[in-house]
Design a protein around this motif. Structure first.
Motif, PDB file in Angstrom:
ATOM      1  N   PRO A 116      21.374  -4.409   3.155  1.00  0.00           N
ATOM      2  CA  PRO A 116      20.941  -5.804   3.355  1.00  0.00           C
ATOM      3  C   PRO A 116      22.080  -6.822   3.275  1.00  0.00           C
ATOM      4  O   PRO A 116      21.958  -7.937   3.774  1.00  0.00           O
ATOM      5  N   ILE A 170      24.795  -6.782   4.845  1.00  0.00           N
ATOM      6  CA  ILE A 170      25.480  -6.910   6.129  1.00  0.00           C
ATOM      7  C   ILE A 170      25.217  -8.267   6.766  1.00  0.00           C
ATOM      8  O   ILE A 170      26.089  -8.851   7.396  1.00  0.00           O
ATOM      9  N   ARG A 171      24.029  -8.796   6.579  1.00  0.00           N
ATOM     10  CA  ARG A 171      23.705 -10.073   7.217  1.00  0.00           C
ATOM     11  C   ARG A 171      24.570 -11.220   6.688  1.00  0.00           C
ATOM     12  O   ARG A 171      24.684 -12.246   7.323  1.00  0.00           O
ATOM     13  N   PHE A 172      25.196 -11.057   5.522  1.00  0.00           N
ATOM     14  CA  PHE A 172      26.027 -12.109   4.955  1.00  0.00           C
ATOM     15  C   PHE A 172      27.491 -12.005   5.362  1.00  0.00           C
ATOM     16  O   PHE A 172      28.297 -12.849   4.991  1.00  0.00           O
ATOM     17  N   PRO A 197      30.584 -13.199  11.304  1.00  0.00           N
ATOM     18  CA  PRO A 197      30.579 -12.518  12.604  1.00  0.00           C
ATOM     19  C   PRO A 197      31.996 -12.241  13.090  1.00  0.00           C
ATOM     20  O   PRO A 197      32.940 -12.972  12.770  1.00  0.00           O
TER      21      PRO A 197
END
Length: 71
Positions: free
Chosen positions: A48, A50-52, A55
């Motif tokens: 979870p 990874i979303r933080f 990019p």
């Protein structure tokens, strides 16, 4: 996917002989299952986050459109 596949292939190649070796040494598959389950549980807990991650920068296209096709 390109960065992950070499790692997955390595583990796919090493895991079955390692499980067999651990079964031969200990007499049970319990150690093998436990040694594979612990990193899997850690990965599930980390996933979870990874979303933080910031990019990645966008790369330039490998080929630019031909000016003749734009007409």
């Amino acid at each position: 996917m390109g960065l992950m596949n070499p790692v997955l292939m390595l583990f796919t190649l090493v895991a079955p002989p390692l499980a067999g070796y651990l079964q031969d040494v200990t007499g049970s598959y319990h150690t093998a299952f436990l040694s594979f389950a612990i990193p899997l549980a850690a990965a599930i807990l980390i996933l979870p986050l990874i979303r933080f991650l910031p990019p990645l920068p966008a790369s330039e296209p490998m080929m630019k459109p031909s000016p003749n096709l734009a007409k």
